[in-house]
Design a protein around this motif. Structure first.
Motif, PDB file in Angstrom:
ATOM      1  N   MET A 157       0.521  -1.428   0.167  1.00 20.17           N
ATOM      2  CA  MET A 157      -0.205   0.289  -0.061  1.00 20.17           C
ATOM      3  C   MET A 157       0.539   1.298  -0.051  1.00 20.17           C
ATOM      4  SD  MET A 157      -3.281  -0.033   2.844  1.00 20.17           S
ATOM      5  CE  MET A 157      -2.707   1.097   3.948  1.00 20.17           C
ATOM      6  N   LEU A 158       0.297   2.411  -1.101  1.00 22.21           N
ATOM      7  CA  LEU A 158       1.639   3.376  -1.147  1.00 22.21           C
ATOM      8  C   LEU A 158       0.725   4.640  -0.385  1.00 22.21           C
ATOM      9  CD1 LEU A 158       2.525   2.776  -5.017  1.00 22.21           C
ATOM     10  CD2 LEU A 158       3.765   2.173  -3.395  1.00 22.21           C
ATOM     11  N   PHE A 159       2.408   5.020  -0.247  1.00 24.17           N
ATOM     12  CA  PHE A 159       1.789   6.508   0.579  1.00 24.17           C
ATOM     13  C   PHE A 159       2.621   7.379   0.193  1.00 24.17           C
ATOM     14  CE2 PHE A 159       0.161   4.016   4.007  1.00 24.17           C
ATOM     15  CZ  PHE A 159      -1.043   4.275   4.370  1.00 24.17           C
ATOM     16  N   ALA A 160       2.300   8.955   0.228  1.00 27.01           N
ATOM     17  CA  ALA A 160       3.383   9.796  -0.350  1.00 27.01           C
ATOM     18  C   ALA A 160       3.594  10.254   1.157  1.00 27.01           C
ATOM     19  CB  ALA A 160       2.981  11.259  -1.443  1.00 27.01           C
ATOM     20  N   VAL A 161       5.098  10.808   1.601  1.00 26.20           N
ATOM     21  CA  VAL A 161       5.008  11.227   2.658  1.00 26.20           C
ATOM     22  C   VAL A 161       6.177  12.714   2.296  1.00 26.20           C
ATOM     23  CG1 VAL A 161       6.078  11.477   4.705  1.00 26.20           C
ATOM     24  CG2 VAL A 161       4.692   9.547   3.640  1.00 26.20           C
ATOM     25  N   THR A 162       5.984  13.975   3.324  1.00 27.96           N
ATOM     26  CA  THR A 162       6.797  14.954   3.159  1.00 27.96           C
ATOM     27  C   THR A 162       7.191  14.946   4.963  1.00 27.96           C
ATOM     28  OG1 THR A 162       5.097  16.409   2.974  1.00 27.96           O
ATOM     29  CG2 THR A 162       5.895  16.386   0.944  1.00 27.96           C
ATOM     30  N   MET A 163       8.811  15.363   4.398  1.00 21.68           N
ATOM     31  CA  MET A 163       8.956  15.578   5.976  1.00 21.68           C
ATOM     32  C   MET A 163       9.951  16.949   5.912  1.00 21.68           C
ATOM     33  SD  MET A 163      10.816  11.895   6.602  1.00 21.68           S
ATOM     34  CE  MET A 163       9.756   9.988   5.778  1.00 21.68           C
ATOM     35  N   ASP A 164       9.475  17.570   6.423  1.00 22.37           N
ATOM     36  CA  ASP A 164      10.381  18.904   6.829  1.00 22.37           C
ATOM     37  C   ASP A 164      11.018  19.112   7.550  1.00 22.37           C
ATOM     38  OD1 ASP A 164       9.066  20.252   4.240  1.00 22.37           O
ATOM     39  OD2 ASP A 164       7.527  20.675   5.503  1.00 22.37           O
ATOM     40  N   VAL A 165      12.686  19.070   7.951  1.00 19.71           N
ATOM     41  CA  VAL A 165      13.478  19.135   9.130  1.00 19.71           C
ATOM     42  C   VAL A 165      13.850  20.335   9.756  1.00 19.71           C
ATOM     43  CG1 VAL A 165      15.033  18.278  10.046  1.00 19.71           C
ATOM     44  CG2 VAL A 165      14.482  16.944   8.253  1.00 19.71           C
ATOM     45  N   ALA A 166      13.823  21.159  10.670  1.00 25.62           N
ATOM     46  CA  ALA A 166      13.326  22.248  11.282  1.00 25.62           C
ATOM     47  C   ALA A 166      14.749  21.928  12.562  1.00 25.62           C
ATOM     48  CB  ALA A 166      12.519  23.260  11.594  1.00 25.62           C
ATOM     49  N   LEU A 167      15.974  21.925  12.467  1.00 23.63           N
ATOM     50  CA  LEU A 167      16.898  21.157  13.606  1.00 23.63           C
ATOM     51  C   LEU A 167      17.637  22.592  14.587  1.00 23.63           C
ATOM     52  CD1 LEU A 167      20.026  19.282  11.824  1.00 23.63           C
ATOM     53  CD2 LEU A 167      17.511  18.447  13.400  1.00 23.63           C
TER      54      LEU A 167
ATOM     55  N   TRP B 284      10.883   1.193   1.733  1.00 27.05           N
ATOM     56  CA  TRP B 284      11.256   3.251   1.972  1.00 27.05           C
ATOM     57  C   TRP B 284      11.433   2.959   0.210  1.00 27.05           C
ATOM     58  CZ3 TRP B 284      13.018   6.966   6.311  1.00 27.05           C
ATOM     59  CH2 TRP B 284      12.789   8.160   5.277  1.00 27.05           C
ATOM     60  N   VAL B 285      10.328   3.267  -0.567  1.00 26.22           N
ATOM     61  CA  VAL B 285      10.594   3.025  -1.429  1.00 26.22           C
ATOM     62  C   VAL B 285      10.920   3.976  -2.551  1.00 26.22           C
ATOM     63  CG1 VAL B 285       9.334   3.061  -3.801  1.00 26.22           C
ATOM     64  CG2 VAL B 285       8.654   1.811  -1.996  1.00 26.22           C
ATOM     65  N   SER B 286      11.101   5.292  -2.167  1.00 26.65           N
ATOM     66  CA  SER B 286      11.830   6.319  -2.834  1.00 26.65           C
ATOM     67  C   SER B 286      11.707   6.999  -1.769  1.00 26.65           C
ATOM     68  CB  SER B 286      11.451   6.721  -4.684  1.00 26.65           C
ATOM     69  OG  SER B 286      10.962   6.107  -4.621  1.00 26.65           O
ATOM     70  N   ILE B 287      13.419   7.988  -1.909  1.00 27.26           N
ATOM     71  CA  ILE B 287      13.564   9.668  -1.564  1.00 27.26           C
ATOM     72  C   ILE B 287      14.497  10.087  -2.039  1.00 27.26           C
ATOM     73  CG2 ILE B 287      15.094   8.193  -0.418  1.00 27.26           C
ATOM     74  CD1 ILE B 287      14.833  10.156   1.863  1.00 27.26           C
ATOM     75  N   TRP B 288      13.481  11.671  -2.055  1.00 27.42           N
ATOM     76  CA  TRP B 288      14.147  12.676  -3.104  1.00 27.42           C
ATOM     77  C   TRP B 288      14.365  13.903  -2.429  1.00 27.42           C
ATOM     78  CZ3 TRP B 288       9.747  10.506  -4.907  1.00 27.42           C
ATOM     79  CH2 TRP B 288      10.137   9.750  -6.671  1.00 27.42           C
ATOM     80  N   ARG B 289      15.050  14.558  -2.262  1.00 27.23           N
ATOM     81  CA  ARG B 289      15.677  15.877  -2.222  1.00 27.23           C
ATOM     82  C   ARG B 289      14.989  16.819  -2.125  1.00 27.23           C
ATOM     83  NH1 ARG B 289      17.243  16.725   3.049  1.00 27.23           N
ATOM     84  NH2 ARG B 289      18.979  15.856   2.656  1.00 27.23           N
ATOM     85  N   CYS B 290      13.706  18.049  -1.875  1.00 28.19           N
ATOM     86  CA  CYS B 290      13.203  18.492  -2.561  1.00 28.19           C
ATOM     87  C   CYS B 290      14.126  19.959  -2.494  1.00 28.19           C
ATOM     88  CB  CYS B 290      12.204  19.361  -1.689  1.00 28.19           C
ATOM     89  SG  CYS B 290      10.988  17.795  -1.262  1.00 28.19           S
ATOM     90  N   VAL B 291      14.761  20.795  -4.002  1.00 28.99           N
ATOM     91  CA  VAL B 291      15.216  21.376  -3.647  1.00 28.99           C
ATOM     92  C   VAL B 291      15.096  22.763  -3.347  1.00 28.99           C
ATOM     93  CG1 VAL B 291      16.754  23.188  -5.966  1.00 28.99           C
ATOM     94  CG2 VAL B 291      15.932  20.453  -6.125  1.00 28.99           C
ATOM     95  N   GLY B 292      16.590  23.379  -2.964  1.00 23.87           N
ATOM     96  CA  GLY B 292      16.284  24.214  -1.646  1.00 23.87           C
ATOM     97  C   GLY B 292      15.393  24.324  -0.424  1.00 23.87           C
ATOM     98  N   GLN B 293      15.517  23.484  -0.469  1.00 20.31           N
ATOM     99  CA  GLN B 293      14.839  22.744   1.339  1.00 20.31           C
ATOM    100  C   GLN B 293      15.522  21.868   2.447  1.00 20.31           C
ATOM    101  OE1 GLN B 293      12.168  24.596   0.956  1.00 20.31           O
ATOM    102  NE2 GLN B 293      11.967  25.482  -0.821  1.00 20.31           N
ATOM    103  N   TYR B 294      14.866  22.013   3.460  1.00 26.34           N
ATOM    104  CA  TYR B 294      15.612  20.856   3.854  1.00 26.34           C
ATOM    105  C   TYR B 294      14.114  20.065   4.247  1.00 26.34           C
ATOM    106  CZ  TYR B 294      18.877  18.561   8.003  1.00 26.34           C
ATOM    107  OH  TYR B 294      19.417  17.776   8.529  1.00 26.34           O
ATOM    108  N   SER B 295      14.437  19.565   2.913  1.00 26.88           N
ATOM    109  CA  SER B 295      12.895  19.263   2.735  1.00 26.88           C
ATOM    110  C   SER B 295      13.159  17.413   2.746  1.00 26.88           C
ATOM    111  CB  SER B 295      11.743  18.942   2.440  1.00 26.88           C
ATOM    112  OG  SER B 295      12.057  20.779   3.645  1.00 26.88           O
ATOM    113  N   ASN B 296      12.532  16.333   2.523  1.00 22.90           N
ATOM    114  CA  ASN B 296      12.218  15.414   1.667  1.00 22.90           C
ATOM    115  C   ASN B 296      10.723  14.763   0.684  1.00 22.90           C
ATOM    116  OD1 ASN B 296      11.662  12.677   2.560  1.00 22.90           O
ATOM    117  ND2 ASN B 296      12.754  13.199   4.181  1.00 22.90           N
TER     118      ASN B 296
END
Lengths: 94, 94, 94, 94, 94, 94, 94, 94, 94, 94
Positions: free
Chosen positions: E1-11, E40-52
């Motif tokens: 079962m597939l899910f898209a997940v965005t994760m924004d990191v703020a250390l 965890w099928v795929s992970i990409w960096r969102c350009v210019g963001q501390y996010s995937n």
């Protein structure tokens, strides 16, 4: 049981004028009946808006929904409901 | 002249407990004085929120600002002000 | 009387670990007492969030506020309250 | 597998009344069939809104999408889906 | 079962550098283990963001929550979850 | 070069049914040609939405715009574009 | 390949002044090196904001991310990226 | 004096095709005249959007408003205006 | 050239009281100098907010940025800038 | 008593041209009468928008609502009202 309710009205710009007048007259009568019955405690116009802020004092959630759902203007309204409780600083709290 | 005002409170989590108790006590006294004077007409707690919805009846904008600016909790509040007018459906409108 | 409540938790990152463990333990006990009493009808975790969606069945607005205000995690929560009514399509509506 | 789903309905104001009545009747029957089948676990009216909050218990994402996509009111709905998991404080968690 | 997940990191800007390095190393190992396991099928960096942006293929909602909740960076993340289904235009749909 | 694209579709409710069927058929063919060509890498339905999440692998920005602008459903879509880069935790990064 | 990028800067109010001066000096040098190299095509201050609007001309997404990620002010920035293409009305389009 | 302007276009879906073609032709000619005159410095297409990002170099606010107000597509546009100033890191700042 | 500017102030709650008093005094002097010089045309308090709405009449964008950037409270402000032009209904338009 | 009011105008795209011209002429006359009477103190065009920012000086909330409600363009406007007070830095404050 108290609720604050804001109602924003957006009538269709091409609404036929008799229908419009009739709907507004029914809305006013409906509101005033509930004001006299003590359930629609307050109604104020928000300045510069086709909106009102109202306070309702009703038996329960079911009754509040029944009142709002049957507003003649309901199909043209965006409604926001905030349940209220007594505030500890209210001098009426004793 | 009537205004609806919502006040959302966010106390710092590291606020010293004596300062906190003192500020809350002063806020309550301040509010109750204005309620007794008839300027702070109503205050309700918004259910589940550290927030209140209040109705003020004041001389003018200057007076409303003076009241809000001097709230002991003012530095910790997010405040929203809505000027009110009489609603044409209000049975008190005669 | 039913309410849907969402609670988003944000614990301070520098919260002392004993205080944290104690607060979470008290929160769990508090919730479970109310679940057993029938007022906190359902509680679900929102996937991927430090949040829950809960259904409450309470006497009135005052009682709901009392429950939420006294949550051990209340100072760390953002809470959203939605009053519910019976839906006309609900098969339990008879 | 549980999901919370909110559905906000906005019927076109010029919708022909027979079509409207027929669509609403089909929506009700569709919902009640799924309630009886155990997939549409709960449905509540959000007070003052043409909206519902529902809980679904379905096999997987594909099945949830199939159910929602085929709602007779789907073209008139704004839908929000929240996947749910068991909450560690749930007394049913054992 | 597939899910898209965005994760924004703020250390936190004052995070101690050893703790930071250790947390990031554990996050990377955790992610790579799940990638090798096929969840965890795929992970990409969102350009210019501390996010995937990531795609997960998991058994059910419970498993997705378990994975996300145990991310070493979870306390520092804002996460958004979108359940996915097969698209009728997908050439893999046969 | 990878991009994540979300497309939300809102067809006019009075769209003529032949035009609608034809537009959808052309959209599907257009998408499948690009999938076979390797530029439209993935397409998923967002559960409960008339929306998709897609991954594109294209030569450059110009090519991505050309593809999106010529979608038969473009006039009915709200589109969001996120440029992607390789994530340092990606096991494919070597 | 062109991108518009907006960068909003929020330096911590307790940032040590030497660190601050050093970071700003490194940011300026970093930006000017890329301007001279032709990748950072334009940089403007947004009036009244601690923000800039910039145009980048880079090889691909990977390179843009590399540039932005290594900005000395990156940990203090909120960044928004918009991929650009040639506009059909551009007189340079021939 | 420089301004960044974004223009999002939303043509009515029932716009008559000759009117549409004529309006777009006039828009293009209008834009190109101003580009040649040096007031409309740059125009880029935002990828995947019916939008552009433009840079204007004009005498003053009055002139910018005159230009935008007279765009043939103005009635169909949502426009955002950002006044720009020279950035201290700009190598052209000397 | 006219601009409307709103400034929302958020002083840190732990700001040292002498620094605070000094900053506010410098802000007042700075504002009054510019008012006397005719560049800061109007300043009003927004009721119930630590905010002002101001009108500036300046030579150009560069000068407005210079004024705002050097406000003693600038590091504590959120600022919004709206360029203004003469309104065709303004009786001063002749 | 001062208020800032922003008015955003959205005329229907199919508005009959005579009605449109007549409404705009009545709006202009209405505004100019109030400007001459001293109640509508200032009116500026927001650059690039079909919007104005205005300052009103009126007796009370009731009068402001009466003025705004009777604007010929009221049914086509989105209006935002901000009550103003004297700012302590205003040199006119003495």
């Amino acid at each position: 049981m108290l609720f604050a309710v804001t109602m924003d009205v957006a009538l269709p710009q091409d609404m036929e004028s008799d229908l419009r007048a009739d709907t507004l007259a029914r809305e006013k009568a409906y509101s005033q009946d509930l004001q006299r019955a003590g359930e629609w405690v307050s109604i104020w116009r928000c300045v510069g808006q086709y909106s009102n802020l109202s306070i309702f004092d009703v038996r329960d959630n079911e009754r509040l929904h029944e009142i709002l759902w049957n507003l003649p203007l309901f199909p043209f309204m965006t409604i926001q409901v905030t349940p209220l409780a007594q505030h500890p600083s209210d001098i009426a709290a004793g």
